[in-house]
Motif scaffolding. Sequence first.
Motif, PDB file in Angstrom:
ATOM      1  N   PHE A  86       0.807  -1.227   0.000  1.00 34.33           N
ATOM      2  CA  PHE A  86       0.000   0.000   0.000  1.00 34.33           C
ATOM      3  C   PHE A  86       0.838   1.276   0.000  1.00 34.33           C
ATOM      4  CE2 PHE A  86      -2.680  -3.233   2.018  1.00 34.33           C
ATOM      5  CZ  PHE A  86      -3.768  -3.188   1.174  1.00 34.33           C
ATOM      6  N   ALA A  87       1.990   1.217   0.661  1.00 36.81           N
ATOM      7  CA  ALA A  87       2.733   2.451   0.898  1.00 36.81           C
ATOM      8  C   ALA A  87       3.161   3.142  -0.392  1.00 36.81           C
ATOM      9  CB  ALA A  87       3.948   2.183   1.769  1.00 36.81           C
ATOM     10  N   VAL A  88       3.552   2.356  -1.384  1.00 32.99           N
ATOM     11  CA  VAL A  88       4.094   2.973  -2.593  1.00 32.99           C
ATOM     12  C   VAL A  88       3.101   2.963  -3.758  1.00 32.99           C
ATOM     13  CG1 VAL A  88       6.471   2.514  -1.954  1.00 32.99           C
ATOM     14  CG2 VAL A  88       5.211   0.812  -3.283  1.00 32.99           C
TER      15      VAL A  88
ATOM     16  N   PHE B 201      10.300  11.450  -6.253  1.00 25.96           N
ATOM     17  CA  PHE B 201      10.285   9.992  -6.236  1.00 25.96           C
ATOM     18  C   PHE B 201       9.931   9.582  -4.823  1.00 25.96           C
ATOM     19  CE2 PHE B 201      13.835  11.183  -9.054  1.00 25.96           C
ATOM     20  CZ  PHE B 201      13.343  10.682 -10.234  1.00 25.96           C
ATOM     21  N   THR B 202       9.425   8.392  -4.650  1.00 29.10           N
ATOM     22  CA  THR B 202       9.177   7.969  -3.268  1.00 29.10           C
ATOM     23  C   THR B 202      10.514   7.818  -2.550  1.00 29.10           C
ATOM     24  OG1 THR B 202       9.249   5.584  -3.628  1.00 29.10           O
ATOM     25  CG2 THR B 202       7.139   6.684  -4.008  1.00 29.10           C
ATOM     26  N   ALA B 203      11.567   7.560  -3.324  1.00 27.96           N
ATOM     27  CA  ALA B 203      12.893   7.402  -2.722  1.00 27.96           C
ATOM     28  C   ALA B 203      13.371   8.671  -2.032  1.00 27.96           C
ATOM     29  CB  ALA B 203      13.903   6.981  -3.785  1.00 27.96           C
ATOM     30  N   ARG B 204      12.806   9.809  -2.404  1.00 23.67           N
ATOM     31  CA  ARG B 204      13.248  11.053  -1.783  1.00 23.67           C
ATOM     32  C   ARG B 204      12.687  11.213  -0.376  1.00 23.67           C
ATOM     33  NH1 ARG B 204      15.860  14.008  -5.729  1.00 23.67           N
ATOM     34  NH2 ARG B 204      14.978  13.976  -7.829  1.00 23.67           N
TER      35      ARG B 204
ATOM     36  N   ARG C  78       8.363   6.883   3.877  1.00 26.01           N
ATOM     37  CA  ARG C  78       7.309   6.576   2.918  1.00 26.01           C
ATOM     38  C   ARG C  78       6.299   5.539   3.393  1.00 26.01           C
ATOM     39  NH1 ARG C  78      11.036   4.234  -1.886  1.00 26.01           N
ATOM     40  NH2 ARG C  78      12.227   2.819  -0.606  1.00 26.01           N
ATOM     41  N   LEU C  79       6.604   4.819   4.488  1.00 26.20           N
ATOM     42  CA  LEU C  79       5.589   3.917   5.020  1.00 26.20           C
ATOM     43  C   LEU C  79       4.414   4.726   5.565  1.00 26.20           C
ATOM     44  CD1 LEU C  79       7.803   1.326   6.889  1.00 26.20           C
ATOM     45  CD2 LEU C  79       6.137   0.798   5.130  1.00 26.20           C
TER      46      LEU C  79
ATOM     47  N   ALA D 242      10.383   2.186  11.991  1.00 22.24           N
ATOM     48  CA  ALA D 242      11.015   3.153  11.099  1.00 22.24           C
ATOM     49  C   ALA D 242      11.163   4.502  11.796  1.00 22.24           C
ATOM     50  CB  ALA D 242      10.194   3.304   9.818  1.00 22.24           C
TER      51      ALA D 242
END
Lengths: 441, 615
Positions: free
Chosen positions: B86-88, B424-427, B431-432, B551
């Motif tokens: 779900f998170a991403v 990006f989600t990586a940024r 993100r969870l 996290a």
Amino acid sequence: MDLSQYYDSSDAIIACSTGELENTAISVVRISGSIGPESVQTVLSKSGSIEPKVAYVVEIIKENEVLDEAVLTYFKAPNSYTGENVYEFAVHGNQINVKRLISHLSDALNLRKSAPGEFTYRALRNKKISLSQVEGLDQLLNAKSVFALDSGMGLLKGELQKEFLKLKNLFTDLKSAVELNTDFSEDVGEEAGKKIFNDKFNEFLSHITLLNRRGSIEPEMLLKPSIGLFGRPNAGKSTLFNKLLTRERSIVSEQAGTTRDYISETLMINNNQFELIDTAGLRSSNDSIEMEGVKRAEEIRKNCFYKILLINSEEDEKVDGEYDLVIYTHTDKNNRVPEGDGSIGANLLVDNISEQIMGRVSKKFDELTKNKPFTVPRHREAIKNIYEMSCNFEDLCSQTSDIAVISSELGSIEVYVNELLGQVSTDDVLKNIFNNFCIGK
Amino acid sequence: MEYDLIVIGGGHAGIEAVNMGSSFGLKTALLTMPGVGIASAPCNPCVGGVGKGQVVREIDALGGLMGKLADMSGIQYRILNESKGFAVQSTRVQIDKQLYSNNAEKLVSSLPHVSVIKEKVNKIWKESELFHVETSARTYRTKKVILTVGTFLNGKLHCGDKTTLGGREGTESSLKMQELFEGIRVLPQRFKTGTPARLDRATINYEKMEKQPSDGRTRNFHYQNSPFTRHVEQLNCYLTYTNEQTMGIIRDNKEKSPMFNGQIQGMGARYCPSIEDKAYRYPDKNIHHVFVEPEGIDLETVYPSGISSSLPKEAQEEFIATIPGLEKAKIIQYGYAVEYDVVDTTQLDNTLMLKSCPGLYFAGQINGTSGYEEAGGQGLVAGLNAALSLSGKEPVVPRRTNSYIGVMIEDLITNTRDEPYRLFTARAENRLYIREDNSFIRMHPYRTNFGLNQPIDRHLENMISQFKLINKLIEKTEFNNYFYEGERFGLNEFLVSQERKLTLGEILKLAWLDPVDVLSFVLEKEKISVNWDVLNTCAISAKYEGYIERANQQYMKMAKLDTKKLDLPLILASDNVSFECKRRIEKISPETFGQLKRINGLRAASLAVIASGAY
């Protein structure tokens, strides 16, 4: 003098780098700091400028009197060991001379006597060497074996750092693969993305497995290896001890339980220094001194590199515990020589027993050091943690396809990878993605 | 004529800024170039995407326009990363771009206190606390100005060896920043972006492509819309691929490519490469995705995503014809690249206001970002804070710990860009937690700080109170040996095998279950009806609870370091920080270690020294 009080110091420092205990032909007196060559010139008879990396024969003078003749080499910052200006005087190695010179140079140039390790600390502080190189230098200078020497040299040359760097790169690749699957899944395609992730994980896992194997041996065992002789009282331990040392050192008597504590001597085998230990006989006793001896023998056994158990063949004794070698003694009185693993089944009268044992010790040592085991506990700990977490990570990946959870788990591993080396930033990861994978619509 | 707020540029950033001005009752004017549609989509005809869908929902929960407009013209819906947790997951909606622009114009013109003025701006200056905006027709005065001129700043178009001045095909460019407003620094490096040729949809053979129909299970963007009711007819997208022949033609034409023969100096985004980039950078790869996307229900054009190009027209025709399904495709408009000036965003504060010129804000592509969503988020922040500042209120800026907008704002103001910026989600470190489903929870506290009591506020309040209620239910409801009659999750047997009672929360965490399915089943059995978004968020939040907590702990450790205040003068005087690093640090003047850490090009060694306080 404690180095820690000088962590922030920028004083110019001086020390004799070649030791101050014995007279030698040449001693090296080293100066490090921001002090310029024109200042150093004031204590020399030499005229003309001092160029870096040129050796000059100079006279060190005090009020027109020549104290000593020396060879001076100047290393200009930052291209020196410490990263500061460094002056090395090779002087005559009489310790009285060395002390007088240091005292004179300190006064004349306003230098401070360095704390132990301060030159190396400054090299570290000025990023001339890494922490693992310092660890290597320490090992190199205190090496007791060719192995320790080599491994210290390896650290110093940054070989291990390279291995860690490779681990970091593989980790960054893995992390990039996760991000690739998250942010660019549509560009690379579902299947292709999965394959990249699996490939990257396997590469990382196999490297960390390899490293972990190198960390599985207790480094103390290899840096200060010992050979322990164990067995019941009167099994012949002291006889073998003396035989290996080829001299009477241990007290040998016919009465059981003569060696109450342990006795150790240094034994050189193939340029490696081993500590040969003759332990107290392992048996239960009411004698408190002997009990202590037995207790110590147990402790020694735990950390011993090569364990030899001696069994008196007249007694009916079973091998209890792990040994590298079991020797049956007193076979001259008894023909019963049981076959056992690792047993050379010999009687101590066999002529070449010493050579046989030394050959076996040497073989084991070479085998264990062949894979270049880690010798610094810090490395071992971090590697072990990363390895264990990676195995758990593999389990996690088989249970969930939730990539945010997977990535969060990877974050925990990252803490330890960073502990071994510098940071992995988001930018590193993204850069990696763009350089290695074709993405973007 | 005097205004409270003038927004220059009617793109995705501009209209969000205007909307905020209107919400706060400011007398607002939108100045936009004549002949350019409001909120037009000159590139991909879609809204959302990984990381971007989250931004659209954040904008929506803050009272912005983008989600509403996307739904009103959405012709194909998809959930990206559906299989990846779900998170991403992110929503992407293909839009009818004509409809989108028409609706935007209607909506903006109908906003209270707003005038839309179609005149080209020639000059801006500040005089006795008021900005003067001179257009081709007259001069306006205003208290606040927001510049959202996109790629129009000193824009230059390239198609083969043909270059023209302009912000995009068929329009003229704005002046250079220096001519528009003195004393504002632009980046020395110009940026570049590109777009593919548009094809005539009647000339495409769809039989040869993979069909990608609209997904009826994707939730609409706007919170107040019913989740799955579409507003217009749904269309298909199609997928096809390039091949050896395609890439061969592109490689053969390398010297004719403005990007590679030196004609274009601007820096393009690595994540959005042109087909030339792909061809030359990955010489071994010939198969690339081409997504064929309709640009509208009544529009004749389709957008072939993935083959943006600035090659000469003949080369474009030649390589497109090699792609399966596009053999006979007629090109209606050729692909081109555009180069433009970008403002150095390190001069801005976190409300996107120019530090050296209070009252002047920048938002959108002019700040070096790409994407309609990034632009919209910035426009909202700039408009909101211009309004708050006028009413003497504290600024409201979403933080990076709980929003993608916050991640973007901080990235922008603490770093000089060397390529266009995309989310990006990586940024995001978090993100969870920063998900699409819980945007209303994340944005609600910010929205409350606006101090407006509008229908959307009441809607959010209502959702929040339902959320609390259901969460209590999840916490308190326990199951002993029995779940429900006719349940299909295998929980009846599972509960029998357990030694103790389980709460509903614990059941929702079970790895093999879809928490949304389970929760909606339970609520149905209990005859509790609840808002769809609330149900979704409650289930997903329960699932991630443990992970987020862990996290957070990791993050707190980092955050402790990140929020550490820096002694800048000491760092700049330190011998232990390299000269180059000092120069970069000095330029950005970070306040915390976290901001310092994000500066590009800092050496690990210098970072370590600063982190340990050994400077």
